[in-house]
Design a protein around this motif. Structure first.
Motif, mmCIF file in Angstrom:
data_model
loop_
_atom_site.group_PDB
_atom_site.id
_atom_site.type_symbol
_atom_site.label_atom_id
_atom_site.label_comp_id
_atom_site.label_asym_id
_atom_site.label_seq_id
_atom_site.Cartn_x
_atom_site.Cartn_y
_atom_site.Cartn_z
ATOM 1 N N SER A 186 0.738 -1.192 0.122
ATOM 2 C CA SER A 186 -0.049 -0.140 0.002
ATOM 3 C C SER A 186 0.813 1.230 0.077
ATOM 4 O O SER A 186 0.631 2.191 -0.692
ATOM 5 N N GLU A 187 1.797 1.498 0.623
ATOM 6 C CA GLU A 187 2.805 2.501 0.692
ATOM 7 C C GLU A 187 3.423 2.480 -0.547
ATOM 8 O O GLU A 187 3.653 3.825 -1.060
ATOM 9 N N ALA B 70 1.977 1.614 -3.542
ATOM 10 C CA ALA B 70 1.313 1.967 -4.499
ATOM 11 C C ALA B 70 0.949 3.393 -4.340
ATOM 12 O O ALA B 70 0.761 4.101 -5.255
ATOM 13 N N SER B 71 1.037 4.021 -3.109
ATOM 14 C CA SER B 71 0.622 5.507 -2.738
ATOM 15 C C SER B 71 1.965 6.122 -3.584
ATOM 16 O O SER B 71 1.749 7.222 -4.037
ATOM 17 N N LEU B 72 3.042 5.736 -3.321
ATOM 18 C CA LEU B 72 4.036 6.339 -4.085
ATOM 19 C C LEU B 72 3.980 6.275 -5.369
ATOM 20 O O LEU B 72 4.260 7.506 -6.100
ATOM 21 N N ALA C 217 1.582 5.981 -7.379
ATOM 22 C CA ALA C 217 0.304 6.810 -7.538
ATOM 23 C C ALA C 217 0.692 8.527 -7.578
ATOM 24 O O ALA C 217 0.217 9.067 -8.667
ATOM 25 N N ALA C 218 1.360 8.756 -6.554
ATOM 26 C CA ALA C 218 1.687 9.970 -6.689
ATOM 27 C C ALA C 218 2.472 10.513 -7.708
ATOM 28 O O ALA C 218 2.546 11.739 -8.104
ATOM 29 N N ASP D 116 0.281 10.636 -10.774
ATOM 30 C CA ASP D 116 -0.512 11.766 -10.925
ATOM 31 C C ASP D 116 0.459 12.988 -11.357
ATOM 32 O O ASP D 116 0.043 13.873 -12.254
ATOM 33 N N ASP E 173 -3.144 -1.750 -7.547
ATOM 34 C CA ASP E 173 -3.630 -1.463 -6.531
ATOM 35 C C ASP E 173 -4.475 -0.019 -6.922
ATOM 36 O O ASP E 173 -4.658 0.964 -6.058
ATOM 37 N N GLU F 144 -3.890 2.428 -8.901
ATOM 38 C CA GLU F 144 -2.800 3.818 -9.004
ATOM 39 C C GLU F 144 -3.236 4.459 -10.109
ATOM 40 O O GLU F 144 -2.736 5.672 -10.156
#
Length: 400
Positions: A84-85, A87-89, A91-92, A95, A116, A118
Motif C-alpha cells: 500500500s505504501e 502503491a501510494s508512492l 500513484a503520486a 499523478d 492497486d 494507481e
C-alpha cells in the motif's frame, strides 16, 4: 504537438514495456504524417532493465519503483515497506507526471488500473481534459474463468469500458480471438479492435554481430531464447544440453532476468558447441538468420519469431497463467510453429527438432502481422474525434 504516455506495470518479465516500446517507435514514425503534428512521448515502466532499450527522438523512459508477484498478489520488488505504501508512492509519481505532461493519448498495457488502483485518478483527469485513453491487450490473456474473476475484482468490465475510449487487441482474430473466448467481456469487446500481431517493423538495434570482425561470415546458428528469463531456467537447462547440428553452433540466450545461479547451472550442462549468454542486442536479426529456434511462448518472443520464416518450437510456460499454452496451441494449429509441453521435452527432442529443421523455412503469409502499421492509423482516428464518454468529466471512479 501531440503528447503520448504509455504505461506498463512490469511485475514479471519485460514483455509489457517492450510491447509499448514497439508501439512508440511505430507512432513516432507514422503519426506525424497522419496528423500533421510532431509527436513526443514517455514510456512509464516498472523495471530498470527496459531503459537500456532505445526510444525514438523526443521520447524517454520513466521507471517506477517495481513490484513482484507473490501468492496471487504483489509485493514491492526492492523498496522496503508495504504494497500500500509503494502503491501510494507510485500513484503520486504518476499523478504528478501525467498532470504536467497532459497527454493527448494514454495507452495502458493489460492492467486497466495498474497496481492497486494507481491509475484511477490519472484516467479520470486525462478524460476530463479531453485526452484519449486506450487499453492495449495481448491476444491471449488467460483461461476465461480466470480473466472473468480478474475483471470482477477491479469493478467489472462495464466500469473499465467507461474509463477507456478504445481497446486494442494485439493479434489476428483468425488465429485467436479473446472476444469470442470470453477473455474480453462484451462491454469491452464492443469497443475493441484487433490490430494484428505487433510483428512486422519491430525496432531492431544495429546488428553489430552479423559479421565477424575479420569480415568473414559467422558459423550458422540454432537458437534458444527465454524472453526475460525469470522463469525459463528449466527449459534453458534442457536446451543447453542439446548439441547443435553439424556445421552449426547453438546460442542460448537466457534473458537478463534469469538469476545468476540459474545461469551458472545452464552453463554447467551446456554441450560442446553451445554458448550461453544472458542477452544480445540483435536478437530479432539472430532469430531471422537462425536455422531454427526453440523459445518460450511469451507474446514478444513469439511475435519476433512470426516476423521471420525461421522454424520454431514453442515450449510454453505453464505456471501462473494459461496464456502461453493457449498461444502456442493456436499458432501450432495454424501451422505457424511446432509446440511441445515442457513436461515432455527432452534434450533428445531438442536435438531432433534442430536436425529436422536445418535447411527448411516456414511460410507465414497467412497471418496478420501488420499491427505496428495499423496502430498509428487507429491513434490518428481516435485523436481526431471527441471523447466517447463525456459523462466522466463529472465522475471520479470508485477506488478498489
Amino acid at each position: 504537438m501531440i503528447t503520448i504516455a504509455m504505461f506498463s506495470h512490469d511485475s514479471v518479465g519485460l514483455g509489457h514495456a517492450r510491447r509499448n516500446r514497439a508501439l512508440a517507435h511505430a507512432l513516432a514514425a507514422e503519426l506525424p504524417g497522419l496528423t500533421g503534428q510532431p509527436v513526443r512521448g514517455v514510456l512509464i515502466a516498472g523495471h530498470p532493465e527496459v531503459a537500456r532499450d532505445s526510444l525514438p527522438s523526443g521520447w524517454d523512459w520513466m521507471v517506477l519503483p517495481g513490484v513482484a508477484p507473490d501468492h496471487g498478489g504483489y509485493v514491492p520488488r526492492h523498496l522496503g515497506g508495504s504494497l500500500s505504501e509503494l502503491a501510494s508512492l507510485r500513484a503520486a509519481v504518476l499523478d504528478a507526471t501525467l498532470a504536467e505532461l497532459a497527454p493527448d493519448l494514454f495507452v495502458v498495457d493489460r492492467h486497466p488500473y495498474g497496481i492497486d488502483g494507481e491509475l484511477r485518478s490519472v484516467l479520470s483527469r486525462i478524460r476530463r481534459r479531453g485526452g484519449r485513453t486506450v487499453l492495449g491487450l495481448r491476444e491471449v490473456l488467460d483461461d476465461p474463468a480466470v480473466t472473468t474473476a480478474e475483471w470482477d475484482r477491479i469493478g467489472g468490465a462495464e466500469q473499465v469500458a467507461a474509463a477507456y475510449d478504445a481497446v486494442w487487441v494485439y493479434g489476428d482474430p483468425t488465429i485467436y480471438d479473446p472476444r469470442l473466448s470470453g477473455e474480453v467481456p462484451a462491454a469491452l469487446a464492443r469497443r475493441a479492435t484487433a490490430t494484428g500481431y505487433l510483428s512486422q517493423g519491430r525496432p531492431d538495434p544495429l546488428d553489430e554481430f552479423s559479421h565477424a570482425l575479420d569480415g568473414t561470415e559467422p558459423m550458422p546458428q540454432v537458437l534458444t531464447v527465454l524472453g526475460g528469463g525469470s522463469d525459463g531456467s528449466a527449459l534453458a537447462r534442457i536446451a543447453a544440453a542439446a548439441a547443435p547440428p553439424p556445421g552449426h553452433e547453438h546460442l542460448v540466450v537466457t534473458g537478463p532476468q534469469m538469476p545468476p545461479n540459474a545461469v551458472a547451472e545452464v552453463r554447467a550442462v551446456a554441450a560442446p558447441g553451445v554458448e550461453v549468454v544472458q542477452r544480445v542486442d540483435d536478437l530479432p536479426r539472430r532469430i531471422a538468420s537462425a536455422a531454427a529456434v526453440v523459445s518460450m511462448g511469451g507474446y514478444n518472443t513469439v511475435t519476433e519469431v512470426l516476423a521471420t520464416d525461421t522454424p520454431a518450437l514453442v515450449v510454453p510456460r505453464v505456471e501462473r497463467r494459461d496464456e502461453q499454452r493457449r498461444r502456442a496451441i493456436s499458432l501450432a494449429a495454424a501451422g505457424m510453429v511446432e509446440t511441445m509441453p515442457l513436461a515432455r521435452l527432452t534434450t533428445a527432442a531438442v536435438e531432433d527438432f534442430f536436425a529436422r529443421q536445418v535447411g527448411h523455412r516456414i511460410l507465414r503469409a497467412g497471418i496478420d502481422l501488420a499491427g505496428l502499421s495499423r496502430v498509428p492509423q487507429l491513434a490518428a482516428t481516435l485523436l481526431d474525434r471527441p471523447s466517447t464518454h463525456i459523462r466522466l468529466q463529472q465522475e471520479e471512479p470508485h477506488a478498489v
